[in-house]
Design a protein around this motif. Sequence first.
Motif, mmCIF file in Angstrom:
data_model
loop_
_atom_site.group_PDB
_atom_site.id
_atom_site.type_symbol
_atom_site.label_atom_id
_atom_site.label_comp_id
_atom_site.label_asym_id
_atom_site.label_seq_id
_atom_site.Cartn_x
_atom_site.Cartn_y
_atom_site.Cartn_z
ATOM 1 N N TYR A 98 26.071 -27.794 52.563
ATOM 2 C CA TYR A 98 26.940 -28.392 51.563
ATOM 3 C C TYR A 98 26.179 -29.427 50.741
ATOM 4 C CZ TYR A 98 31.090 -26.225 53.612
ATOM 5 O OH TYR A 98 32.031 -25.312 54.039
ATOM 6 N N PRO A 127 39.018 -24.988 49.720
ATOM 7 C CA PRO A 127 38.349 -26.278 49.466
ATOM 8 C C PRO A 127 38.804 -27.347 50.446
ATOM 9 C CG PRO A 127 39.080 -25.295 47.418
ATOM 10 C CD PRO A 127 39.652 -24.449 48.516
ATOM 11 N N LEU A 128 37.831 -28.002 51.089
ATOM 12 C CA LEU A 128 38.137 -29.042 52.060
ATOM 13 C C LEU A 128 38.490 -30.363 51.374
ATOM 14 C CD1 LEU A 128 35.267 -28.315 54.621
ATOM 15 C CD2 LEU A 128 37.599 -27.425 54.611
ATOM 16 N N ARG A 161 33.165 -24.963 42.042
ATOM 17 C CA ARG A 161 33.968 -25.090 43.261
ATOM 18 C C ARG A 161 33.760 -23.889 44.177
ATOM 19 N NH1 ARG A 161 38.715 -26.812 41.182
ATOM 20 N NH2 ARG A 161 39.258 -24.680 40.606
ATOM 21 N N LYS A 211 35.884 -20.085 51.451
ATOM 22 C CA LYS A 211 36.763 -20.958 52.220
ATOM 23 C C LYS A 211 37.693 -21.745 51.296
ATOM 24 C CE LYS A 211 33.243 -21.682 55.800
ATOM 25 N NZ LYS A 211 32.444 -22.690 56.529
ATOM 26 N N TRP A 215 32.207 -24.187 48.036
ATOM 27 C CA TRP A 215 32.995 -23.877 49.228
ATOM 28 C C TRP A 215 32.933 -22.406 49.624
ATOM 29 C CZ3 TRP A 215 33.756 -28.295 51.276
ATOM 30 C CH2 TRP A 215 34.079 -29.410 50.512
#
Length: 237
Positions: free
Chosen positions: A125, A171-172, A162, A169, A166
């Motif tokens: 990340y 988005p955290l 974005r 997945k 991510w």
Amino acid sequence: MIVISIITLNVAPLKITNLAFVNDLMLFSRRDVISVKILMDCLSKFGLVSGLQLNILKSSLYTTGIHGQLLEDILQLTNVPRDSMPFRYLGIPLALGKLKVSCYAPFLDKITTYIGAWNCSSLSYAGKVELIRAVLQGVEYFVLSIFPIPGTIISRIVSHCRKFLWGSKKPLVTWKDLCLLKDEGGLSLKDKSWNLALLAKSLWNIQWIGLACSKRGTISAESRQSAKSGECSEQGA
């Protein structure tokens, strides 16, 4: 070899005669045969002196508000093929009015090309964030500092970034939170307000350039006046 773009329009309010960058030359002329003839004569004389000749096949003529016989006379005089707007200059699309969303397609393609060339599976990340900040937003910087980008285009750019960050997945963290300063818990990425900030900076730079040129002209005039006064004093002595 000279490669040029000749644009015929009302240049009096703009006070611009040419734009030059490396081997790209853009010449501006008034919308009448006499002005275009003067321009072509200057190019011809320049060719005789320097040995550089105009490359007709790589040159283009752009016109605004010219129709009928006047347009035919100008085309015959220049012998340069006519092209239409918008066209690209130094990678930037130029048009008479507001750019359509489709004009930004090459800009979006460039971003997706960068993302497609990176192996997302082997990047952390932190690595992805750094690529977004250093590369993708570096590409954005050039365009965003020149044009007010439509919200649709900015939303697509954010969507690409974005998805790259991510993956598939969910988005955290929201993109809005990622754009906060690090002191506020974000990662200092850029949001849509970046476009307005860059445009304001460009306008500020233009203002200072204008002031510097004006001051330089005033200083030159004062210098000439001082020199003239000195010569008169010497003659009087």
